[in-house]
Design a protein around this motif. Structure first.
Motif, PDB file in Angstrom:
ATOM      1  N   ARG A  26       0.825  -1.204   0.000  1.00  0.00           N
ATOM      2  CA  ARG A  26       0.000   0.000   0.000  1.00  0.00           C
ATOM      3  C   ARG A  26       0.862   1.258   0.000  1.00  0.00           C
ATOM      4  O   ARG A  26       1.870   1.343   0.688  1.00  0.00           O
ATOM      5  CB  ARG A  26      -0.924   0.005   1.218  1.00  0.00           C
ATOM      6  CG  ARG A  26      -1.987   1.108   1.157  1.00  0.00           C
ATOM      7  CD  ARG A  26      -3.073   0.896   2.200  1.00  0.00           C
ATOM      8  NE  ARG A  26      -2.585   0.722   3.536  1.00  0.00           N
ATOM      9  CZ  ARG A  26      -2.395   1.707   4.408  1.00  0.00           C
ATOM     10  NH1 ARG A  26      -2.660   2.938   4.076  1.00  0.00           N
ATOM     11  NH2 ARG A  26      -1.952   1.449   5.620  1.00  0.00           N
ATOM     12  N   ASN A  28       0.996   4.864   1.212  1.00  0.00           N
ATOM     13  CA  ASN A  28       0.350   5.709   2.224  1.00  0.00           C
ATOM     14  C   ASN A  28       0.193   7.153   1.759  1.00  0.00           C
ATOM     15  O   ASN A  28      -0.826   7.780   2.003  1.00  0.00           O
ATOM     16  CB  ASN A  28       1.142   5.688   3.536  1.00  0.00           C
ATOM     17  CG  ASN A  28       1.016   4.374   4.260  1.00  0.00           C
ATOM     18  OD1 ASN A  28       0.032   3.663   4.106  1.00  0.00           O
ATOM     19  ND2 ASN A  28       2.032   4.038   5.029  1.00  0.00           N
ATOM     20  N   HIS A  42       5.520   6.911  -0.382  1.00  0.00           N
ATOM     21  CA  HIS A  42       5.773   6.462   0.984  1.00  0.00           C
ATOM     22  C   HIS A  42       4.920   5.210   1.212  1.00  0.00           C
ATOM     23  O   HIS A  42       3.690   5.285   1.237  1.00  0.00           O
ATOM     24  CB  HIS A  42       5.441   7.563   1.987  1.00  0.00           C
ATOM     25  CG  HIS A  42       6.152   8.847   1.679  1.00  0.00           C
ATOM     26  ND1 HIS A  42       7.492   9.039   1.946  1.00  0.00           N
ATOM     27  CD2 HIS A  42       5.717   9.981   1.076  1.00  0.00           C
ATOM     28  CE1 HIS A  42       7.842  10.248   1.540  1.00  0.00           C
ATOM     29  NE2 HIS A  42       6.782  10.837   1.004  1.00  0.00           N
ATOM     30  N   ASP A  44       3.619   1.485   3.043  1.00  0.00           N
ATOM     31  CA  ASP A  44       3.188   1.114   4.390  1.00  0.00           C
ATOM     32  C   ASP A  44       4.093   0.068   5.037  1.00  0.00           C
ATOM     33  O   ASP A  44       3.870  -0.317   6.171  1.00  0.00           O
ATOM     34  CB  ASP A  44       1.730   0.652   4.411  1.00  0.00           C
ATOM     35  CG  ASP A  44       1.502  -0.713   3.796  1.00  0.00           C
ATOM     36  OD1 ASP A  44       2.382  -1.207   3.074  1.00  0.00           O
ATOM     37  OD2 ASP A  44       0.428  -1.291   4.039  1.00  0.00           O
ATOM     38  N   ARG A  45       5.111  -0.403   4.314  1.00  0.00           N
ATOM     39  CA  ARG A  45       6.084  -1.326   4.899  1.00  0.00           C
ATOM     40  C   ARG A  45       7.408  -1.188   4.175  1.00  0.00           C
ATOM     41  O   ARG A  45       7.481  -0.651   3.067  1.00  0.00           O
ATOM     42  CB  ARG A  45       5.586  -2.760   4.836  1.00  0.00           C
ATOM     43  CG  ARG A  45       5.549  -3.350   3.425  1.00  0.00           C
ATOM     44  CD  ARG A  45       5.398  -4.855   3.494  1.00  0.00           C
ATOM     45  NE  ARG A  45       5.259  -5.498   2.231  1.00  0.00           N
ATOM     46  CZ  ARG A  45       6.278  -5.890   1.458  1.00  0.00           C
ATOM     47  NH1 ARG A  45       7.512  -5.652   1.816  1.00  0.00           N
ATOM     48  NH2 ARG A  45       6.043  -6.509   0.316  1.00  0.00           N
TER      49      ARG A  45
END
Length: 152
Positions: A26, A28, A42, A44-45
């Protein structure tokens, strides 16, 4: 020479990032640097060093699209291969807790990598020894590794 339009730009949902295993990563948020003509997504992991990643961009309807300062819209991207500059994961998984419920003993690992455990290259049931408090051996019939929840 004018750079990108950092004010009227696409949103995070207009981008799709996927690992080679097919898992979506995802987005972000994103940052557009008009001067250097870069878009930073950016995620999500973290992305591990050996992970192959692609990015896609679908131009949305409306005025908020990725474009240059002159108003020219950027073209769609479809599974564009990404150069991976991530650092390698050199931290071994460490057992966090273990629980038992009936026939299932669950080992929960504290793994530094955001990817979790490797569910493909794993130990076999015979690599584990389980004993009762009185010292009796309890045979391990099988095991399952859940990479996401970091459990065995």
């Amino acid at each position: 020479s004018l750079g990108l339009d950092a004010i009227h730009t696409a949103g995070a949902t207009d981008f799709a990032v996927n690992s080679a295993s097919g898992l979506a990563i995802r987005v972000n948020s994103l940052t557009v640097d008009a001067t250097t003509k870069t878009v930073t997504l950016h995620l999500d992991r973290d992305v591990d060093r050996g992970e192959a990643v692609t990015v896609s961009y679908t131009k949305p309807a409306g005025d908020n699209v990725l474009q240059d300062a002159a108003g020219n819209d950027a073209a769609n991207l479809t599974k564009q291969l990404v150069t991976n500059n991530s650092a390698a994961d050199h931290t071994a998984p460490v057992l966090g807790t273990a629980t038992v419920s009936g026939h299932d003993l669950v080992l929960i690992y504290a793994e530094a990598s955001s990817l979790g455990l490797d569910a493909i290259h794993t130990a076999s049931a015979t690599d584990f020894a389980v004993n009762s408090a009185s010292g009796l051996a309890i045979r391990v019939n099988s095991l399952t590794v859940d990479a996401t929840t970091k459990t065995v």
